[in-house]
Write a protein that holds these residues in place. Structure first.
Motif, PDB file in Angstrom:
ATOM      1  N   GLY A  81      -0.810  -0.362  11.403  1.00 49.83           N
ATOM      2  CA  GLY A  81      -1.120  -1.233  10.266  1.00 49.83           C
ATOM      3  C   GLY A  81       0.092  -1.545   9.419  1.00 49.83           C
ATOM      4  O   GLY A  81       1.201  -1.731   9.916  1.00 49.83           O
ATOM      5  N   HIS A  82      -0.107  -1.559   8.090  1.00 48.91           N
ATOM      6  CA  HIS A  82       0.929  -2.027   7.180  1.00 48.91           C
ATOM      7  C   HIS A  82       2.157  -1.126   7.141  1.00 48.91           C
ATOM      8  O   HIS A  82       3.272  -1.602   6.927  1.00 48.91           O
ATOM      9  N   HIS A  85       4.524  -2.075   9.864  1.00 51.28           N
ATOM     10  CA  HIS A  85       5.165  -3.340   9.517  1.00 51.28           C
ATOM     11  C   HIS A  85       6.294  -3.108   8.514  1.00 51.28           C
ATOM     12  O   HIS A  85       7.390  -3.668   8.633  1.00 51.28           O
ATOM     13  N   GLU A 182       1.870  -9.982   7.214  1.00 51.19           N
ATOM     14  CA  GLU A 182       0.817  -9.509   8.111  1.00 51.19           C
ATOM     15  C   GLU A 182      -0.506  -9.359   7.366  1.00 51.19           C
ATOM     16  O   GLU A 182      -1.576  -9.651   7.910  1.00 51.19           O
ATOM     17  N   GLY A 183      -0.433  -8.895   6.103  1.00 54.33           N
ATOM     18  CA  GLY A 183      -1.647  -8.757   5.301  1.00 54.33           C
ATOM     19  C   GLY A 183      -2.308 -10.098   5.022  1.00 54.33           C
ATOM     20  O   GLY A 183      -3.538 -10.229   5.089  1.00 54.33           O
ATOM     21  N   LYS A 185      -2.017 -12.766   6.860  1.00 53.17           N
ATOM     22  CA  LYS A 185      -2.566 -13.254   8.128  1.00 53.17           C
ATOM     23  C   LYS A 185      -3.940 -12.646   8.377  1.00 53.17           C
ATOM     24  O   LYS A 185      -4.883 -13.338   8.794  1.00 53.17           O
ATOM     25  N   GLU A 186      -4.060 -11.344   8.132  1.00 56.75           N
ATOM     26  CA  GLU A 186      -5.357 -10.681   8.296  1.00 56.75           C
ATOM     27  C   GLU A 186      -6.384 -11.230   7.315  1.00 56.75           C
ATOM     28  O   GLU A 186      -7.555 -11.418   7.664  1.00 56.75           O
ATOM     29  N   THR A 188      -6.404 -14.220   6.050  1.00 54.12           N
ATOM     30  CA  THR A 188      -6.750 -15.571   6.502  1.00 54.12           C
ATOM     31  C   THR A 188      -7.802 -15.529   7.603  1.00 54.12           C
ATOM     32  O   THR A 188      -8.770 -16.304   7.585  1.00 54.12           O
ATOM     33  N   VAL A 189      -7.631 -14.621   8.555  1.00 53.62           N
ATOM     34  CA  VAL A 189      -8.603 -14.468   9.644  1.00 53.62           C
ATOM     35  C   VAL A 189      -9.962 -14.047   9.088  1.00 53.62           C
ATOM     36  O   VAL A 189     -11.009 -14.570   9.482  1.00 53.62           O
ATOM     37  N   TYR A 190      -9.929 -13.105   8.135  1.00 54.88           N
ATOM     38  CA  TYR A 190     -11.169 -12.633   7.511  1.00 54.88           C
ATOM     39  C   TYR A 190     -11.870 -13.770   6.760  1.00 54.88           C
ATOM     40  O   TYR A 190     -13.091 -13.929   6.840  1.00 54.88           O
TER      41      TYR A 190
END
Length: 304
Positions: A81-82, A85, A182-183, A185-186, A188-190
């Motif tokens: 996870g973060h 990254h 990355e956060g 992006k996640e 946005t997907v959610y």
């Protein structure tokens, strides 16, 4: 593209050394000052070491970040996870710092000098604040002249001035930027799954990289501005020795200028990093997408 903004940031942050802490200019006054004394060329002083340092950092940063992140997650499952990254971003930037820091020292000293005429005029008028008995460095005609002069006067220590403070700024910045990216992006997907479950809306990875990369760079740039201020002042001071290390720089900056001093140049820093990060991540996503497509096609052709 963004070098003139970086020049403004450097000049704003180094005013305490160049002209003392009193009557410091804001960003608009600094634009007028640079233009009046040096014209358009003044905004592009230090462009050569700036580009060289950026190429080195970008190559190592994105060259190792993917492999490092994968290695960390495979060898340390609990470090996914973060955190992976953040660490991968920090390692990538640390490797690039060996070339980036000397380039940054040269770039920033050339930026604060402006033209040879304005630099000589400032020194004559006593506008360059320095300790008694010390002499500010001479004017640099270009990148190689700057590098050789710093090497001659101060050796390796001079070229790597502020190295610790650079890492103290860049490792958190690089880690935060990748983590934010990355956060987001996640997130946005959610958001797509929750609010647009039946939508056929397709957003290209390149456009997503442009928007999310810009936001990530802006957030990270603001949060690490105090570290950038300290780094700039240590690298610009030369023989003035106004600050004896980064802890002393923090104490003196806080004591003389307070919070505003530590966040000096935050606006041009954010203005610089939003488009810079946006275009960088857009390019990375574009290349990643097309390179992967080409790799998959070549693999399929080989199997057939």
């Amino acid at each position: 593209m963004m070098h003139p903004v970086d020049t403004l940031k450097t000049r704003l942050q180094s005013q305490a050394i160049m002209s003392g802490a009193k009557a410091q200019k804001n960003i608009f006054q600094m634009v007028r000052t640079v233009w009046a004394s040096d014209g358009l060329r003044g905004f592009y002083r230090g462009i050569s070491p700036g580009v060289t340092g950026s190429l080195a950092t970008g190559a190592t940063y994105f060259g190792v970040i993917e492999s490092t992140k994968t290695w960390l997650e495979n060898n340390n499952p609990n470090l996914s996870g973060h955190w992976s990254h953040f660490i991968a971003g920090g390692i990538g930037d640390t490797l690039g710092s060996f070339i980036y820091v000397p380039c940054e020292v040269m770039k920033q000293r050339m930026q604060v000098q402006g033209s040879s005429k304005s630099w000589a005029l400032n020194a004559t008028k006593g506008n360059v604040s320095q300790s008694p008995g010390t002499q500010m460095y001479g004017y640099y005609n270009g990148m190689f002249h700057a590098g050789s002069s710093i090497w001659r006067d101060h050796g390796v220590k001079g070229l790597y001035a502020g190295y610790g403070s650079t890492l103290a700024r860049d490792v958190p910045f690089a880690g935060l930027m990748v983590t934010f990216y990355e956060g987001l992006k996640e997130l946005t997907v959610y958001g797509k799954r929750k609010y647009l479950p039946d939508s056929d809306l397709q957003v290209s990875n390149s456009f997503e990289g442009l928007v999310l990369g810009g936001l990530s760079g802006g957030f990270s740039a603001y949060l690490t501005t105090p570290l950038d201020v300290i780094k700039t002042r240590l690298q610009v001071q030369g023989s003035t020795t106004r600050y004896d290390g980064w802890l002393d720089a923090i104490k003196k900056t806080w004591g003389a200028e307070g919070v505003n001093g530590l966040f000096k140049g935050s606006v041009p820093r954010i203005i610089w990093y939003i488009p810079a990060s946006a275009f960088t991540f857009m390019a990375v996503e574009f290349l990643r997408e097309h390179f992967n497509e080409k790799t998959d096609t070549d693999a399929e052709t080989a199997l057939n």
